[in-house]
Design a protein around this motif. Structure first.
Motif, mmCIF file in Angstrom:
data_model
loop_
_atom_site.group_PDB
_atom_site.id
_atom_site.type_symbol
_atom_site.label_atom_id
_atom_site.label_comp_id
_atom_site.label_asym_id
_atom_site.label_seq_id
_atom_site.Cartn_x
_atom_site.Cartn_y
_atom_site.Cartn_z
ATOM 1 N N TYR B 383 -75.675 -30.990 7.802
ATOM 2 C CA TYR B 383 -74.915 -31.423 8.974
ATOM 3 C C TYR B 383 -74.713 -30.264 9.938
ATOM 4 O O TYR B 383 -74.677 -30.427 11.135
ATOM 5 N N GLY B 448 -67.172 -38.019 22.121
ATOM 6 C CA GLY B 448 -66.833 -37.223 20.940
ATOM 7 C C GLY B 448 -65.414 -37.519 20.512
ATOM 8 O O GLY B 448 -64.830 -38.490 21.000
ATOM 9 N N PRO B 449 -64.857 -36.756 19.657
ATOM 10 C CA PRO B 449 -65.484 -35.625 19.001
ATOM 11 C C PRO B 449 -66.278 -36.025 17.747
ATOM 12 O O PRO B 449 -65.973 -37.030 17.133
ATOM 13 N N GLU B 450 -67.265 -35.227 17.438
ATOM 14 C CA GLU B 450 -67.945 -35.348 16.157
ATOM 15 C C GLU B 450 -67.524 -34.142 15.349
ATOM 16 O O GLU B 450 -67.799 -33.008 15.731
ATOM 17 N N ARG B 451 -66.849 -34.388 14.276
ATOM 18 C CA ARG B 451 -66.295 -33.268 13.508
ATOM 19 C C ARG B 451 -67.272 -32.874 12.412
ATOM 20 O O ARG B 451 -67.656 -33.693 11.580
ATOM 21 N N GLU B 453 -67.799 -30.225 9.321
ATOM 22 C CA GLU B 453 -67.108 -29.246 8.476
ATOM 23 C C GLU B 453 -68.075 -28.178 8.017
ATOM 24 O O GLU B 453 -69.278 -28.405 7.934
#
Lengths: 1053, 499
Positions: B383, B448-451, B453
């Motif tokens: 990711y 968005g947002p696309e978080r 990690e």
């Protein structure tokens, strides 16, 4: 506006959830939730635990589940009332029973059938397609659900921070308009705290069988699947406030709680229209008259009245009747059984025949049997003959039906070793490192691994990955991994069981079990009966049958003459090989010190050689008091009542718990929790909390700290091997019965025992040697005389002769032997006749190896020569034809020596009736001044002796500080060796490798018990090899690859 | 001529092989292990371990218990075959007929060979000396039959050279194991008390056959020489290699080119016939003065295309210095791979990576600018954007995963995100404007947002919230905020450009 989380995956969705149900509920309570739903995948297995914790924190759980269907989008299902709950439970049952264990096959049509009264939430696909919309298939399925389920259907919306949240919510909102199915906010929770994301990633890897490094998109991109606080959820859905509101509507609509499930006892247990209580009273008095005749002793009468009143008040009559029914069936089928457990040793149970322990033999108050503190049903376990328990289980299934009776589940937990393996693999450690780590696992403490030990194994404890592995392992331990089958705990209900809990197929054929385990059942107050298997009962029943056949005496558990001094005398001399429970080395060395004289002494004997009393250091004080070497006193007046029967020393689990209650002000519930927390290593923090409470509580009441610590250690010991008095009492009866049989009918005893193996400590050889010592003649296996089982033949002297059966020969199969026995008629006289039975060459060869052809005049070698031809099948096809073989010239085979025969006997049957192997090397041993085992008796205490023998048993009990106990055997008897840790390490190689072990050491005598404290030991196995080697055969064994070092060729160059 | 056979028994073949690579092992008790039925079993032990009573077939845990400091390594059973084959090929210097005797021996047909060494004894001692020097522990025997040579090597007492005609006598004192029988038959013979060949060698054959089978009789006959035993000799594999000797020393570039062309044609014809293609090739010129000139080429896919290969060499021919002249040209294909004929495509040029012309173009470019200047990227399952792709190892590397299309990614990704100044409302709204390279962009559209990690197993740190934004000019950018808006300090970055 309040938010309720309705989509929660716990670790009961195996390898999906990252938190225990308890943790999730606790977190919800901490965040001020009123309620939280538990929605595991096609299962309700986790809801009872959640329910119990929720009650503790004063919130509510909504029992629910996620339905993963084979032909449509997944649904979350929330039953609103008890009937709806039953339907969901039945729905899962249908899916479970269709599939193999661990799977649940459900279709949309099934859901429609069981949908009444439940609310459903549709789970949309995880991603949108390239035009940022749901696929048509999903729209279609929403329409279908809407048509089928009407107003009760909703669509889930989650903010997963995937980047397209806004678009997804917008599309859902469109669907909402189109189909009028409200949007419900959920957070698709997988763990209670963002920190658990790591573990959740790891369990995903375990599930997908990949490592964290190649798991890729199978993991979640972020850590958003945690239980969020109310305000945050409100904020996330600020554009769709209605979605939040809907959670509240659903939560309010689902008023169902597990407390509404009312357990009902089965009803078909009474006759003649009596009520259960009347029936119980009737049966009880009937039984009492059968036992005592017309004049029932006053004391018994009193007890019965007293107990019956108690049972009536607690309305336990149905329970007793249900147990009675099972026992009645077993007795009808002549299956031996014996009840044990807290309620089993009551006078009522005695009258009902559930137990054969005479209640006047010990002095226990009835209330003791039933823990009134925990409002739980009484606990009766019934042991059955292990070979026939299945009949009883099938009877229960048949009588109550599979929809009303099922076995309780056991939740298989992730244990140390498995946890470290799974986590290590998922983290990409090499197999070698994992092996080394898991080798260290027994050092795994609450604080983690000992660094030094890790370094010694070549593992760097400060390595980041290793540290992470250990950290995650600690979290992973205790996770449920699968639902297993309890050994025999049955739940039986009046209504359909699947109304209460889903039923599933067990791995074993013809078994079904429920999703809940013992604790879950307890928490909901369901009745459970343990139908257990006990090998000794099989043995005793076989012994009764043999006594009837050969001595014409009818024996039952109840009519064996009691308190026979001869039996106690035998037991006191530790002559107990094969006897139930008291045959182990540790028990045998205890017996001469304890010298049991009455039934209650046996109860103590059973309980005292256990980790509890040993770890609590209670054994020696008890022995000293019993032998009058120490005055009997009590730490306080209040403990006198509890400890009176055991001379002031706590020996039983109940006593230790009672002490906690009386002396440290525990509530009974706390004491019970304490015991349980000891049993499960999971609840780590709890143990030290209890220790603190117990010790400080006792000191406050004026007990010595040292005494308090001992009581605690004892409780620790009970944790994993708990042995309450009531069980000890039931076992003691079997101890007495088996001792009695051994004492009066050693022939019957050994025969029954051999036919019930495997069980107990001893190998057939030791049992047979013991029987011969008691004057039983034993005859070898023979094609014309033996049955499959061992049998008794005519009397010779006091006892019958034991004929060994084919079951003693390794590799023979019962079917083949039945063929042989069936065709035997007047006996075999030649090999021709044997071949005609159709037995294969290899079977005949096994028989030859067992030397079973003596009755037709062949020893094993000659017989092998005769049977090992390849063409007999041809002959079997064309019988009675004279084939050239009969005129085959006689071949002179080398004669076998006795010692060779003995070695062969050992190879095939693990014993020889011809001679003991050690007797052949006795001369050589004598030259080395090695004593025989029997002559040790004449040696003095403290004297240095040498003794040699075959190793029988090696034991290293966890309670003995690394001391290893070894028993060796020569032709005269056995000798007990003791290796201290240092010696064990030094002679590890000899101890592990030797067949014939010679030791030097100091003789230690404690009453009748003789030990040799080993100082030095030698591997004498080479001596035994001589027995088989004729002439120079030994030197012709394939050259050991290391025998030769120099080369004849090279030396020349 | 009388037949003579030699049996070489490698007593510790597997452990010897390991010891050759890790000389320290020679001095330690050392075993190899492999799992079997859920337990670790010892599959080979060296001499020192055997002295300590540790043998193959033991459970590793038991052996460790006896000798805790035992050196243990994972067995590599696959090497033994190759190793034996190599040793067999090496042994061809002693006789042309060398056969493999699985799993730990070699069999040599030494008929008429020994006298070249001056007799049986010096013949065997030469073999033993040389093998011992190479690091192998061997036991070597010689006899008139394969069977007896085998038997004596393993079970015989000295002398291990059985004189002509004495082989049956030598066999008499050996145990039945020496006849190479099935384990069950051996066990049965022992059970019958027949511990030596002499005890049963004269028994009636019919009785023996009925009890021990035809195979037993066969083995016995082979050993005593009543039945022929054929050895299957190993053959060395022909390498891909062509030679062109010249009548006159070559000094001109044209001459070299003609030679190269000639050799390539022969080699490629052979490759084509065997459906192979070369990946690496060396062209050598042996100069009159004894020096060797050489040039090397590498291709990105197997090829036997003369024209293409010639072109690759052509660029380098100028580096060859013929000096006084080259008298021998050698062309070797060092690395050869399968090159199956492909079905010709209907529309040329439509086959993408499979297009031979693309591969050939890459080869030509690479020979000019170097391979390191040409990249191919393939998606990787991560990711984290910086890790979501990786460099391909070859032109033909298969994709392990697909390029993701469900999450939009910028056409150009900056190698490292660059800091920007941003005005953004909290908590997690997209920015209103940002300054990048001192230019201010006002944002008109955002998503968005696309978080995303951190991949905690690789790196620690804060997560990123990505936004796709469009400025007034219609340019789209990929921005992210590092860290949570709860935290006091969080930073904004630009990470890429959409079209």
């Amino acid at each position: 506006m309040r938010y309720t989380e309705l989509h929660v995956t716990t670790n009961f969705s195996f390898l999906r959830g990252g938190s225990h149900p308890e943790e999730l509920v606790e977190q919800a309570a901490r965040y001020g939730y009123d309620a939280i739903a538990i929605t595991d995948r096609n299962t309700l297995a986790g809801i009872v635990r959640a329910h119990v914790v929720a009650k503790k924190y004063g919130i509510r759980i909504i029992p629910a589940c996620r339905l993963d269907l084979l032909d449509g989008a997944s649904l979350l299902a929330y039953p609103t009332d008890k009937d709806a709950y039953s339907r969901i439970s039945n729905l899962l049952t249908v899916g479970n029973l269709r599939a193999e264990k661990g799977k649940c096959n459900l279709y949309k049509a099934d859901v429609y059938q069981y949908a009444k009264g439940s609310k459903f939430i549709i789970i949309p696909p995880a991603t949108l397609n390239e035009v940022f919309d749901f696929d048509d298939a999903f729209n279609k399925v929403v329409r279908e659900y809407r048509d089928a389920l009407g107003d009760h259907v909703y669509i889930a919306a989650s903010r997963s921070y995937g980047g397209n949240d806004a678009k997804e919510l917008y599309r859902i909102a469109q669907l909402v308009k189109q189909f009028n199915t409200p949007m419900v906010a959920t957070n698709d929770v997988h763990y209670h705290h963002p920190m658990r994301r790591e573990l959740q990633d790891v369990v995903t890897c375990v599930r997908e069988k990949c490592t964290i490094h190649n798991a890729g998109f199978r993991l979640h991109p972020n850590a958003e699947r945690y239980l969020k606080v109310n305000e945050e959820m409100l904020r996330l859905f600020r554009h769709y406030p209605d979605a939040i509101l809907q959670t509240q509507f659903i939560a309010d609509a689902c008023a169902f709680s597990l407390d509404h499930l009312k357990y009902q006892y089965p009803k078909e247990i009474t006759t003649n229209g009596r009520t259960p209580q009347e029936e119980l009273i009737f049966l009880c008095w009937q039984g009492a008259h059968a036992i005592f005749g017309d004049n029932i002793p006053e004391k018994i009468k009193e007890n019965i009245h007293y107990e019956l009143t108690f049972i009536e008040q607690a309305s336990y009559a149905e329970y007793f009747l249900t147990v009675y029914d099972i026992v009645r069936y077993a007795r009808e089928k002549k299956i031996l059984c014996q009840g044990r457990g807290s309620a089993a040793n009551s006078t009522v149970c005695y009258c009902l025949g559930i137990t054969s322990v005479d209640p006047s033999k010990f002095d226990l108050l009835f209330e003791r049997f039933i823990s009134s503190a925990r409002n739980e049903p009484p606990d009766i376990d019934v042991d059955f003959e292990h070979e026939r328990r299945e009949e009883v289980m099938q009877y229960i299934y048949k009588k109550y039906g599979r929809d009303r009776a099922a076995i309780v589940a056991t939740v298989t937990q992730q244990h140390h070793k498995g946890a470290i393996r799974d986590v290590g693999k998922a983290m990409g450690l090499s197999i070698d490192t994992i092996n080394r780590l898991s080798g260290l696992i027994w050092d795994f403490k609450d604080e983690g691994f000992d660094k030094k030990r890790m370094i010694s194994q070549g593992i760097n404890p400060d390595d980041v990955t290793i540290r992470k592995v250990l950290e995650l392992t600690a979290q992973f331990i205790g996770f449920p991994r699968q639902l297993g089958q309890h050994t025999g705990g049955f739940v039986i209900t009046q209504g359909k069981l699947s109304d209460l809990c889903p039923i599933l197929n067990a791995r074993m054929e013809d078994r079904t079990n429920i999703e809940w385990n013992k604790d879950d059942i307890d928490a909901l107050g369901f009745m459970k009966i343990d139908v257990l298997a006990l090998g000794m009962l099989t043995c005793i029943r076989k012994a009764f049958d043999l006594v009837k056949k050969h001595y014409d005496v009818d024996l039952t558990l109840a009519n064996i003459p009691q308190d026979d001094p001869k039996v106690y005398d035998m037991v006191s001399h530790a002559d107990t090989i094969g006897v139930f429970q008291i045959e182990s080395r540790a028990q045998q060395s205890m017996l001469p010190r304890l010298r049991p004289k009455c039934f209650y002494d046996l109860v103590i004997e059973v309980a005292i050689v256990r980790p509890g009393p040993i770890q609590g250091d209670m054994v020696h004080p008890y022995l000293r008091r019993r032998n009058g070497e120490e005055p009997v006193d009590y730490p306080s007046k209040e403990l006198e009542e509890i400890l009176g029967r055991t001379l002031g020393v706590p020996l039983f689990q109940e006593q230790a718990m009672k002490i906690a209650i009386v002396a440290a002000d525990f509530t009974p519930t706390e004491a019970d929790e304490l015991r349980r927390s000891m049993a499960t290593f999971k609840a780590k923090g709890l143990v030290s909390h209890f220790k603190e409470k117990l010790v400080s509580g006792m000191i406050r009441k004026g007990y010595k700290e040292e005494y308090a610590l001992r009581v605690f250690r004892q409780l620790e010991g009970f944790g994993s091997y708990g042995f309450p008095e009531s069980h000890a009492v039931s076992f003691a009866l079997l101890v007495y019965v088996s001792s009695w049989i051994k004492c009066y009918y050693p022939d019957v005893f050994v025969c029954a025992l051999l036919n019930s193996l495997p069980m107990g400590f001893y190998q057939p050889a030791q049992l047979i040697i013991d029987a011969r010592k008691h004057g039983v003649e034993v005859r070898p296996v023979d094609i014309n005389e033996s049955d499959w089982d061992n049998t008794l033949e005519e009397k010779c002297g006091k006892y019958c002769i034991l004929r060994l059966g084919f079951r003693q020969v390794k590799g023979l199969r019962e079917n083949d032997m039945n063929m042989l026995i069936k065709a035997r008629k007047n006996g075999y006289t030649s090999f021709h006749l044997l071949r005609e039975t159709g037995l294969t060459e290899s079977v005949l060869e096994l028989l030859a190896d067992a030397d079973a052809f003596r009755s037709i005049g062949h020893d094993r070698r000659q017989a092998l020569w005769e049977v090992s031809t390849k063409d007999h099948q041809l002959q079997a096809l064309i019988p009675n034809q004279l084939i050239h073989q009969s005129i085959e010239e006689k071949i002179a085979l080398p004669e076998m020596t006795l010692s060779e025969h003995v070695v062969q006997d050992y190879a095939v049957t693990s014993l020889s009736l011809k001679a003991h192997p050690v007797s052949f090397v006795r001369k050589q041993l004598e030259q080395l001044h090695v004593l025989s085992a029997a002559s040790l008796e004449h040696a003095k205490n403290g004297e240095f002796v040498k003794v040699a023998g075959l190793i029988l048993v090696r034991q290293r009990p966890g309670t003995a500080n690394g001391i290893c106990f070894i028993t060796i055997e020569d032709e005269t008897g056995t000798a007990n060796l003791v290796f201290f840790q240092k010696l064990f390490d030094q002679y590890r190689k000899e101890i592990i490798q030797s067949r014939l072990l010679m030791v030097e050491g100091q003789l230690q005598r404690e009453g009748e018990v003789i030990h040799v404290i080993v100082r030095r030991c030698y591997n004498f196995s080479k001596l035994l090899q001589q027995l088989t080697s004729k002439e120079d055969y030994l030197s012709l064994k394939p050259l050991s690859r290391s025998d030769e070092t120099s080369s004849p060729f090279l030396s020349k160059n | 001529m009388a037949k003579r056979f030699v049996s070489i028994w490698f007593r510790h073949l597997a452990t010897d092989w390991f010891s050759l690579r890790q000389p320290l092992l020679k001095t330690l008790p050392f075993v190899l292990r492999a799992p079997s039925h859920g337990r670790m079993m010892i599959t080979a032990a060296n001499a020192i371990a055997e002295k300590k009573d540790i043998h193959r077939g033991m459970v590793l845990a038991d052996a460790r218990a006896i000798h805790p400091s035992l050196e243990v390594q994972d067995d590599k059973p696959e090497i033994l075959d190759k190793l034996l084959r190599r040793l067999a090929e090496w042994c061809i210097r002693f006789t042309p007929v060398v056969a493999i005797d699985p799993f730990d021996g070699l069999l040599l047909d030494a008929s008429g060979c020994a006298h070249l060494w001056g007799g049986d004894v010096s013949y065997l001692s030469d073999i033993e000396k040389k093998l011992t020097l190479r690091g192998y522990d061997v036991r070597i025997a010689m006899a008139d039959t394969v069977g007896v040579a085998w038997a004596v090597a393993r079970f015989g007492k000295h002398p291990l050279i059985i004189k002509e005609g004495m082989h049956i006598e030598a066999l008499m004192a050996l145990p039945p194991e020496a006849l190479r029988l099935e384990p069950e038959v051996i066990e049965r013979l022992h059970k019958l008390g027949l511990h030596h060949v002499r005890q049963f060698i004269n028994m009636p054959r019919t009785s023996m056959r009925r009890r021990f089978g035809q195979y037993f009789i066969q083995q016995l006959n082979k050993a005593i020489g009543q039945e022929m035993e054929l050895l299957e000799p190993v053959q060395p594999i022909e390498p891909y290699h062509e030679r062109l000797p010249c009548m006159e020393p070559i000094v001109s570039a044209t001459g070299i080119e003609i030679a190269l062309q000639n050799l390539l044609e022969t080699l490629c014809l052979r490759l084509q016939q065997e459906q192979k293609g070369l990946r690496t090739s060396v062209f050598k010129g042996y100069r009159v003065d004894g020096k060797i000139e050489q040039i090397e080429i590498v291709t990105s896919r197997p090829s036997h295309n003369v024209k293409h290969l010639f072109k690759l060499f052509e660029l380098k021919i100028s580096t060859i210095e013929p000096a006084l002249g080259i008298e021998l040209f050698v062309l070797e294909a060092l690395k050869v791979e399968d090159h199956l004929p492909q079905q010709s495509t209907m529309w040329e040029g439509s086959s993408g990576l499979e297009d031979v012309r693309l591969a050939e173009l890459v080869d030509r470019l690479a020979s000019k600018v170097g391979m390191h200047a040409i990249h191919r990227y393939v998606p990787d399952e991560h990711y984290w954007p910086e890790r979501s792709f990786k460099s391909a190892v070859s032109l033909h590397e298969k994709l392990t995963t697909h390029w993701r299309v469900d999450k939009e990614r910028p056409l150009q990704l900056l190698p490292t995100p660059e800091r920007i100044d941003v005005t953004a409302p909290i908590p997690d709204y997209p920015p209103m404007l940002f300054r990048y390279k001192s230019k201010i962009h006002t944002i008109v559209r955002a998503d968005g947002p696309e978080r995303i990690e951190q991949e905690w197993w690789l790196q620690q740190g804060q997560h990123r919230d990505y936004y796709r934004v469009e400025d007034e000019e219609g340019n789209r950018y990929w921005l992210f905020r590092l860290g949570h808006y709860h935290d006091k300090i969080y930073l904004w970055f630009i990470h890429g450009f959409f079209a």
